[in-house]
Design an enzyme around this catalytic site. Sequence first.
Site, PDB file in Angstrom:
ATOM      1  CG  ASP A 103      -2.923 -11.055   0.666  1.00  0.00           C
ATOM      2  OD1 ASP A 103      -2.040 -10.232   0.972  1.00  0.00           O
ATOM      3  OD2 ASP A 103      -3.371 -11.135  -0.497  1.00  0.00           O
ATOM      4  CB  SER A 104      -4.578  -6.866   1.154  1.00  0.00           C
ATOM      5  OG  SER A 104      -3.960  -7.306  -0.037  1.00  0.00           O
ATOM      6  CE1 TYR A 110      -5.140  -4.623   4.174  1.00  0.00           C
ATOM      7  CE2 TYR A 110      -3.431  -6.045   5.066  1.00  0.00           C
ATOM      8  CZ  TYR A 110      -4.747  -5.629   5.034  1.00  0.00           C
ATOM      9  OH  TYR A 110      -5.661  -6.222   5.871  1.00  0.00           O
ATOM     10  N   GLY A 111      -0.438  -2.208   0.121  1.00  0.00           N
ATOM     11  CA  GLY A 111       0.922  -1.761  -0.239  1.00  0.00           C
ATOM     12  C   GLY A 111       1.107  -0.281  -0.465  1.00  0.00           C
ATOM     13  CB  CYS A 124       0.149 -10.039   3.320  1.00  0.00           C
ATOM     14  SG  CYS A 124       0.179  -8.291   2.880  1.00  0.00           S
ATOM     15  CG  ASN A 125       5.893 -10.601   0.199  1.00  0.00           C
ATOM     16  OD1 ASN A 125       7.040 -10.992   0.302  1.00  0.00           O
ATOM     17  ND2 ASN A 125       4.972 -11.295  -0.447  1.00  0.00           N
ATOM     18  CB  THR A 126       2.328  -5.248   2.360  1.00  0.00           C
ATOM     19  OG1 THR A 126       2.480  -5.331   0.936  1.00  0.00           O
ATOM     20  CG2 THR A 126       2.234  -3.816   2.793  1.00  0.00           C
ATOM     21  CB  CYS A 138       3.640  -8.598  -3.887  1.00  0.00           C
ATOM     22  SG  CYS A 138       1.851  -8.343  -3.766  1.00  0.00           S
ATOM     23  CB  THR A 139       1.155 -13.275  -1.481  1.00  0.00           C
ATOM     24  OG1 THR A 139       0.288 -12.248  -0.986  1.00  0.00           O
ATOM     25  CG2 THR A 139       2.180 -13.641  -0.427  1.00  0.00           C
TER      26      THR A 139
HETATM   27  N1  DGL Z   1      -0.391  -9.486  -1.343  1.00  0.00           N
HETATM   28  C1  DGL Z   1       0.159  -8.510  -0.479  1.00  0.00           C
HETATM   29  C2  DGL Z   1       1.640  -8.545  -0.435  1.00  0.00           C
HETATM   30  O1  DGL Z   1       2.184  -9.643  -0.475  1.00  0.00           O
HETATM   31  C3  DGL Z   1      -0.483  -7.149  -0.444  1.00  0.00           C
HETATM   32  C4  DGL Z   1      -0.725  -6.451  -1.714  1.00  0.00           C
HETATM   33  C5  DGL Z   1      -1.507  -5.166  -1.478  1.00  0.00           C
HETATM   34  O2  DGL Z   1      -2.586  -5.245  -0.918  1.00  0.00           O
HETATM   35  O3  DGL Z   1      -0.974  -4.113  -1.846  1.00  0.00           O
HETATM   36  O4  DGL Z   1       2.325  -7.572  -0.325  1.00  0.00           O
END
Ligand code: DGL
Length: 268
Positions: free
Chosen positions: A12-13, A44-45, A75-77, A188-189
Amino acid sequence: MKNESSYIGIFDSGIGGLTVARSVFRLMPNENIIYFGDTAHLPYGTKSDKQIREYAVNDVTFLQNFDIKALVIACNTADSVARETLEEKFHLPIFGVIEPASQRAAKITRNGRIGIMATKATVNSRAYDRMIRKYNPDAQIFSLACPLLVPLVENGRYQKDDPVVKLVLSEYLEELKKEDVDTIVLGCTHYPLLEEAVRSLVPELSVISSSEAAARSLKAGLEAEGLLKETSGSIRRYYVSDDAEHFRENALIFVGDQLGGEVEQVTV
Ligand code: DGL
């Protein structure tokens, strides 16, 4: 091929993927885990798709230094934007977060109106829209980018009585309530850390954690491929691309003893 000493690679990020790891610890306590949090590039988002793909490729390239039997895009992104790139580049069983959460949302909604809370990149990708409609073609999806939530969580602010958390979440949840949704996906995780806070603000809605759904589908997938580890005892190792101490402190508050391993800073 099963090897009892190989690892499940999770990335993940930042700390968000630990919500998936925590569910993995609970469901599959014997599995060896290598976790990578790309904290130097967080969040990341808010980044471009090209940048997110580049980061995701680097993350998996790092994880490949270890004997990885399966990869979890926690990580959903990255799952929405970089999944195809990763599948083309790496020949590993790859598990994500979007499909399991979508499947669950499609199944449990009663009025067919589903709200998605996610990062800007995930919302723009429309990955949830496509995936939920695969399982429930009549569903109506209302997606909301919630850019203030990742920084809050990364700074350890996710307790349900925290006034800042309540204020920020209330504003986001109001938007979704206006659309008469009956189900909300924490897409988002990082957001499952806020699950209690969300539930206390909207007790009438069903709340789905993409992390919990992902861990269940990972278990089913490993079982189907004969990849579940059978011997007891597990190794857990954590790597981050920025300050290891900050990650460790935050992670300990969240998972406590279950962390079960050291955190090390690496350059990827
Ligand atoms: N936890 C990540 C997700 O599920 C990334 C969040 C991020 O870094 O913006 O999207």
